[in-house]
Design a protein around this motif. Structure first.
Motif, PDB file in Angstrom:
ATOM      1  N   TYR A  85       0.837  -1.207   0.000  1.00 46.51           N
ATOM      2  CA  TYR A  85       0.000   0.000   0.000  1.00 46.51           C
ATOM      3  C   TYR A  85       0.874   1.259   0.000  1.00 46.51           C
ATOM      4  O   TYR A  85       0.636   2.201  -0.745  1.00 46.51           O
ATOM      5  CB  TYR A  85      -0.918  -0.012   1.224  1.00 46.51           C
ATOM      6  N   GLU A  86       1.904   1.242   0.830  1.00 45.62           N
ATOM      7  CA  GLU A  86       2.791   2.414   0.891  1.00 45.62           C
ATOM      8  C   GLU A  86       3.553   2.608  -0.408  1.00 45.62           C
ATOM      9  O   GLU A  86       3.824   3.734  -0.805  1.00 45.62           O
ATOM     10  CB  GLU A  86       3.760   2.286   2.066  1.00 45.62           C
ATOM     11  N   ALA A  89       1.274   4.503  -2.504  1.00 44.81           N
ATOM     12  CA  ALA A  89       1.222   5.927  -2.133  1.00 44.81           C
ATOM     13  C   ALA A  89       2.420   6.673  -2.717  1.00 44.81           C
ATOM     14  O   ALA A  89       2.297   7.795  -3.213  1.00 44.81           O
ATOM     15  CB  ALA A  89       1.207   6.060  -0.615  1.00 44.81           C
ATOM     16  N   THR A  90       3.606   6.018  -2.686  1.00 47.38           N
ATOM     17  CA  THR A  90       4.806   6.625  -3.266  1.00 47.38           C
ATOM     18  C   THR A  90       4.647   6.794  -4.772  1.00 47.38           C
ATOM     19  O   THR A  90       5.019   7.822  -5.334  1.00 47.38           O
ATOM     20  CB  THR A  90       6.041   5.739  -2.972  1.00 47.38           C
ATOM     21  N   ALA A  92       1.903   7.289  -6.390  1.00 45.73           N
ATOM     22  CA  ALA A  92       0.984   8.410  -6.627  1.00 45.73           C
ATOM     23  C   ALA A  92       1.710   9.750  -6.467  1.00 45.73           C
ATOM     24  O   ALA A  92       1.506  10.667  -7.262  1.00 45.73           O
ATOM     25  CB  ALA A  92      -0.201   8.320  -5.683  1.00 45.73           C
ATOM     26  N   ARG A  93       2.592   9.844  -5.475  1.00 42.59           N
ATOM     27  CA  ARG A  93       3.324  11.102  -5.253  1.00 42.59           C
ATOM     28  C   ARG A  93       4.244  11.458  -6.421  1.00 42.59           C
ATOM     29  O   ARG A  93       4.544  12.614  -6.645  1.00 42.59           O
ATOM     30  CB  ARG A  93       4.144  11.025  -3.961  1.00 42.59           C
ATOM     31  N   ARG A 129      -6.062  -1.931  -2.318  1.00 46.44           N
ATOM     32  CA  ARG A 129      -6.353  -0.671  -1.609  1.00 46.44           C
ATOM     33  C   ARG A 129      -5.657   0.513  -2.276  1.00 46.44           C
ATOM     34  O   ARG A 129      -6.211   1.609  -2.350  1.00 46.44           O
ATOM     35  CB  ARG A 129      -5.896  -0.785  -0.151  1.00 46.44           C
ATOM     36  N   ALA A 130      -4.435   0.311  -2.750  1.00 49.16           N
ATOM     37  CA  ALA A 130      -3.708   1.400  -3.419  1.00 49.16           C
ATOM     38  C   ALA A 130      -4.408   1.771  -4.721  1.00 49.16           C
ATOM     39  O   ALA A 130      -4.499   2.942  -5.089  1.00 49.16           O
ATOM     40  CB  ALA A 130      -2.257   0.993  -3.681  1.00 49.16           C
ATOM     41  N   ASP A 133      -7.527   3.762  -3.607  1.00 48.36           N
ATOM     42  CA  ASP A 133      -7.262   5.081  -3.004  1.00 48.36           C
ATOM     43  C   ASP A 133      -6.475   6.024  -3.907  1.00 48.36           C
ATOM     44  O   ASP A 133      -6.637   7.227  -3.827  1.00 48.36           O
ATOM     45  CB  ASP A 133      -6.488   4.918  -1.676  1.00 48.36           C
ATOM     46  N   PHE A 134      -5.574   5.473  -4.720  1.00 44.54           N
ATOM     47  CA  PHE A 134      -4.687   6.358  -5.503  1.00 44.54           C
ATOM     48  C   PHE A 134      -4.814   6.168  -7.014  1.00 44.54           C
ATOM     49  O   PHE A 134      -4.157   6.873  -7.774  1.00 44.54           O
ATOM     50  CB  PHE A 134      -3.213   6.112  -5.118  1.00 44.54           C
TER      51      PHE A 134
END
Ligand SMILES: [Zn+2]
Length: 353
Positions: A85-86, A89-90, A92-93, A129-130, A133-134
């Motif tokens: 998941y993290e 998030a990376t 997406a950034r 989930r990623a 969410d992203f």
């Protein structure tokens, strides 16, 4: 091309795809600390600042020590969910919309004693989930590992091939080959890669990173490599460069990793621009981002700042990340069209087709 703040902003916002990154080597220092605490693993460092310092690249043995320490902090499906998941998030950034992420199942199975019911369940939850969410898409590359001991290497290869084939309809797209290239030529792994390919998986071995052209030739001839992890040392053999250009076999270039691992002294010595100019399909990637203190935005900036490539060339390299992915043709086409539209909208200068 002058590296202006306008260009830098464009390169941060532009959509990207990454084809060469190791999940175990992409765990952020803060997450690793959290996992160590949660699972009562005794790491040699206790704070994020110390961790960042520990992560700073020293030599290959130190690099392996960190890779193994990071892996040993994982225990439960929740841990795997967290790192996947993290990673999303990376992505997406950095505006990375799609990634094919390498994972080494045999390490988790033999070193930690975890079955795929644990690690893969977690990875898939994190991935889903990623995505939700992203809006990022992930696929998995399961890699065979070049370990030094014959019998263990065989066991690892058996296990990885079996699990990759079993999970190929759940997001595993390819069989990889990683670990120390020196003393472990690709030829040895042919029976396992053959089996994986016969079952429908793609072949994407590391070759031509710490060993020269013979390793790349071996990967092409005996493993049916469809893409090459690194592949940069193909540049030492003009015949091989011509072959890669003619057959359109892409290389997954990770410039900062190459500098950190001493494959090249500096960006000025790196063959990426020459390989691109010779017609080899080049893609840009991070390998193990926190370990080399890099990320996709940094690597893409390197294309402009260090290699002095112009924007149309950089856009081509970014589009190659989609074109040479293992997505089905229709999805690939759709993603490429979307990338091109965004590039046009964001571009600080008109893009000539
Ligand atoms: Zn790699």
């Amino acid at each position: 091309m002058k590296f202006t703040s306008q260009i830098e902003t464009y390169l941060q916002r532009v959509p990207k795809a990454e084809l060469h990154v190791h999940l175990e080597g992409a765990i952020a220092p803060a997450t690793l600390l959290q996992l160590a605490e949660r699972n009562r693993v005794d790491l040699p460092v206790k704070s994020v600042a110390e961790m960042q310092d520990w992560f700073r690249y020293r030599d290959f043995d130190h690099f392996i020590e960190i890779f193994v320490a990071a892996t040993s902090c994982l225990r439960t499906a929740e841990d795997y969910e967290l790192i996947a998941y993290e990673f999303g998030a990376t992505m997406a950034r950095q505006n990375v919309r799609y990634a094919e992420i390498t994972f080494s199942p045999s390490t988790h199975y033999f070193l930690l004693g975890l079955s795929h019911e644990i690690y893969f369940t977690g990875l898939q939850r994190g991935r889903a989930r990623a995505q939700k969410d992203f809006g990022v898409e992930m696929r998995w590359v399961f890699d065979l590992v070049r370990v030094n001991e014959d019998e263990h290497r065989r066991r690892c290869a058996d296990y990885t091939t079996a699990v990759a084939i079993e999970l190929q309809h759940e997001g595993v797209v390819a069989i990889g080959l990683g670990g120390a290239e020196v003393g472990n030529p690709p030829e040895w792994f042919a029976p396992w890669v053959d089996k994986a390919r016969a079952a429908g998986l793609h072949s994407v071995p590391h070759a031509g990173e710490t060993v020269g052209p013979e390793s790349v030739w071996g990967a092409l001839r005996t493993l049916g490599a469809e893409r090459l992890g690194h592949g940069v040392r193909a540049s030492e053999d003009p015949e091989l460069v011509a072959y890669l250009a003619e057959k359109k076999i892409p290389i997954e270039v990770c410039p900062t990793s190459n500098i950190c691992l001493g494959v090249y002294q500096s960006y000025q010595h790196h063959p990426l621009p020459a390989l691109y100019a010779a017609g080899v399909p080049v893609t840009i990637n991070t390998d193990d981002p926190p370990l080399f203190n890099t990320n996709m935005n940094h690597e893409v900036a390197v294309l402009a700042r260090e290699f002095q490539l112009d924007l149309p060339t950089i856009n081509e390299i970014l589009l190659n990340g989609v074109r040479y992915s293992f997505l089905p043709p229709a999805e690939k086409q759709h993603l490429e069209t979307r990338f091109k539209q965004e590039m046009e909208q964001l571009s600080p200068i008109p893009i000539n087709e």
